[in-house]
Design an enzyme around this catalytic site. Structure first.
Site, mmCIF file in Angstrom:
data_model
loop_
_atom_site.group_PDB
_atom_site.id
_atom_site.type_symbol
_atom_site.label_atom_id
_atom_site.label_comp_id
_atom_site.label_asym_id
_atom_site.label_seq_id
_atom_site.Cartn_x
_atom_site.Cartn_y
_atom_site.Cartn_z
ATOM 1 N N LYS A 114 25.881 37.900 -51.488
ATOM 2 C CA LYS A 114 25.505 38.471 -50.189
ATOM 3 C C LYS A 114 25.923 39.919 -50.076
ATOM 4 O O LYS A 114 25.191 40.737 -49.512
ATOM 5 C CB LYS A 114 26.121 37.645 -49.043
ATOM 6 C CG LYS A 114 25.499 36.263 -48.935
ATOM 7 C CD LYS A 114 25.931 35.535 -47.683
ATOM 8 C CE LYS A 114 25.335 34.119 -47.714
ATOM 9 N NZ LYS A 114 25.227 33.512 -46.406
ATOM 10 N N LYS A 197 13.323 29.993 -54.507
ATOM 11 C CA LYS A 197 13.276 29.007 -53.434
ATOM 12 C C LYS A 197 12.699 29.641 -52.168
ATOM 13 O O LYS A 197 12.773 30.860 -51.982
ATOM 14 C CB LYS A 197 14.644 28.383 -53.183
ATOM 15 C CG LYS A 197 15.695 29.315 -52.639
ATOM 16 C CD LYS A 197 16.920 28.533 -52.161
ATOM 17 C CE LYS A 197 17.584 29.314 -51.025
ATOM 18 N NZ LYS A 197 18.512 28.589 -50.218
ATOM 19 N N LYS A 200 14.322 32.615 -46.039
ATOM 20 C CA LYS A 200 13.954 33.563 -44.987
ATOM 21 C C LYS A 200 14.162 34.991 -45.449
ATOM 22 O O LYS A 200 13.442 35.887 -45.026
ATOM 23 C CB LYS A 200 14.732 33.285 -43.698
ATOM 24 C CG LYS A 200 16.220 33.451 -43.810
ATOM 25 C CD LYS A 200 16.904 33.299 -42.472
ATOM 26 C CE LYS A 200 18.417 33.424 -42.617
ATOM 27 N NZ LYS A 200 19.025 32.266 -43.272
HETATM 28 P P1 ADP Z 1 17.879 30.670 -46.304
HETATM 29 O O1 ADP Z 1 18.076 30.443 -47.791
HETATM 30 O O2 ADP Z 1 16.442 30.675 -45.905
HETATM 31 O O3 ADP Z 1 18.670 31.837 -45.819
HETATM 32 P P2 ADP Z 1 20.036 29.109 -45.287
HETATM 33 O O4 ADP Z 1 20.880 29.662 -46.372
HETATM 34 O O5 ADP Z 1 20.307 29.514 -43.883
HETATM 35 O O6 ADP Z 1 18.502 29.389 -45.631
HETATM 36 O O7 ADP Z 1 20.088 27.530 -45.430
HETATM 37 C C1 ADP Z 1 20.277 26.614 -44.391
HETATM 38 C C2 ADP Z 1 20.204 25.235 -45.002
HETATM 39 O O8 ADP Z 1 18.910 24.984 -45.546
HETATM 40 C C3 ADP Z 1 21.180 25.034 -46.155
HETATM 41 O O9 ADP Z 1 21.703 23.717 -46.073
HETATM 42 C C4 ADP Z 1 20.323 25.192 -47.386
HETATM 43 O O10 ADP Z 1 20.828 24.458 -48.495
HETATM 44 C C5 ADP Z 1 18.988 24.640 -46.930
HETATM 45 N N1 ADP Z 1 17.881 25.321 -47.609
HETATM 46 C C6 ADP Z 1 17.548 26.619 -47.494
HETATM 47 N N2 ADP Z 1 16.469 26.931 -48.216
HETATM 48 C C7 ADP Z 1 16.082 25.777 -48.833
HETATM 49 C C8 ADP Z 1 14.993 25.438 -49.733
HETATM 50 N N3 ADP Z 1 14.096 26.327 -50.116
HETATM 51 N N4 ADP Z 1 14.899 24.149 -50.150
HETATM 52 C C9 ADP Z 1 15.802 23.222 -49.733
HETATM 53 N N5 ADP Z 1 16.842 23.480 -48.899
HETATM 54 C C10 ADP Z 1 16.980 24.737 -48.444
HETATM 55 NA NA NA Z 2 20.993 30.470 -48.443
#
Ligand code: ADP
Ligand code: NA
Length: 330
Positions: A114, A197, A200
């Site tokens: 990060k 993956k 956002k």
């Molecule tokens: P992002 O990666 O979009 O910033 P976050 O880190 O806020 O999302 O993740 C919030 C939750 O969603 C976590 O528990 C994370 O493991 C799950 N998560 C995020 N992206 C994915 C994905 N592409 N597939 C499965 N789980 C996900």
């Molecule tokens: Na994440």
């Protein structure tokens, strides 16, 4: 209750959660309400480790709570609250900062990732110590298990180490939690670039299905998902990442198995898979959006739900913090 206690948090995000958040995390939270004593937090303290616009953060926090309720969290069956409403999180975090070695914190790979994205000027001390805030989040509720994705495992190890250190120095105080790496969670990939993956921060608008997307817009994204040049609908993440991703989403939203889907689409090109899945996704987001809007249309009722959640959370958090303060000599 003699059910194991779980604690999980999700950051409020502007716009909305995406399909990966739902299929990879939130859906499992909903299931855990039935088997566990579940505490779920919208972690707004974590959100300010990067700059936030005040009105935007307030709106995102309500939107996050509304989405969790719309996804099926039931405030009668779990404790749903906003982290900043429970001041004990920040209070315990300070104590935990003083129990964590600088080098230990410096080894957290999530921080390294990060901070690399934020750059030196954008990297706050808060971002550096956010894993320690997470330690406090977990320990504050005597959580037995912490449902997390694989990427958070290191933070659970830190939580265990710091809990054992405190318990060793001051006498048994904290429950030492175990990671509960979620099984049966789908990892969802970007629709336009299935090598990354769905995220956002990393996905392009066309690569990500947001839970609050217009049904037609969501359907269009599925229909224009990138697939390979082959013709056989088969689950093969290495050779056919795009098609495999669509099959994963299809299976997760319908309960059909991958082999059942391969059979269903045998002898067909990718078109029917995309068309059907587009409809399934559109039919999923349409009522979801309506449920979310219902919660947002009555902010007083939503705030009351969250206030009750914070009260329930503090019933656990406040006595634990008092015990910690007493043991430290405050
Ligand atoms: P992002 O990666 O979009 O910033 P976050 O880190 O806020 O999302 O993740 C919030 C939750 O969603 C976590 O528990 C994370 O493991 C799950 N998560 C995020 N992206 C994915 C994905 N592409 N597939 C499965 N789980 C996900
Ligand atoms: Na994440």
């Amino acid at each position: 209750t003699d059910r194991p206690r779980v604690l999980s948090g999700i950051q409020p995000t502007s716009g909305s959660f995406h399909l990966g958040n739902y299929l990879g995390a939130v859906r499992q939270w909903v299931a855990l309400q039935e088997t566990h004593d579940a505490f779920y937090a919208v972690v707004d303290l974590h959100a300010i480790t990067v700059p936030q616009d005040p009105e935007g953060l307030r709106a995102s926090t309500r939107l996050a709570a509304a989405q969790l309720l719309a996804a099926g969290l039931d405030p009668e069956r779990c404790t749903l609250f906003v982290q900043s409403h429970v001041p004990e999180h920040a209070q315990l975090a300070w104590v935990m900062n003083c129990m964590t070695q600088f080098g230990e914190a410096g080894r957290m790979t999530q921080f390294k990732d990060k901070s690399a994205k934020q750059g030196a000027e954008g990297t706050t001390v808060g971002l550096f110590t956010y894993p320690v805030l997470q330690v406090a989040d977990i320990l504050l509720y005597h959580a037995d298990q912490v449902p997390v994705g694989e990427d958070q495992r290191q933070h659970i190890e830190l939580t265990r180490d710091v809990a054992e250190r405190f318990n060793g120095r001051y006498g048994r105080t904290f429950t030492v939690p175990a990671a509960y790496i979620l099984k049966d969670t789908a990892k969802i990939y970007d629709l336009q670039d299935p090598s990354i993956k769905m995220s956002k921060s990393a996905s392009s608008p066309k690569g990500i299905v947001n839970l609050m997307d217009e049904p037609r817009a969501a359907a269009k994204k599925i229909k224009s998902a990138v697939t390979d040049t082959g013709t056989v609908v088969r689950f093969d993440p290495a050779a056919k990442p795009g098609v495999s991703n669509l099959l994963t989403i299809y299976a997760a939203l319908t309960g059909l198995t991958i082999p059942e889907l391969e059979q269903k689409f045998a002898g067909q090109l990718y078109g029917p898979l995309k068309t059907e899945l587009a409809e399934i996704v559109a039919d999923w987001v349409a009522p979801f959006r309506e449920r979310v809007q219902g919660y947002l249309d009555d902010p007083a009722a939503l705030d009351a739900v969250l206030a009750r959640g914070a009260d329930k959370a503090r019933e656990v958090a406040a006595p634990l913090l008092a015990e910690v303060y007493d043991k430290i000599g405050f």
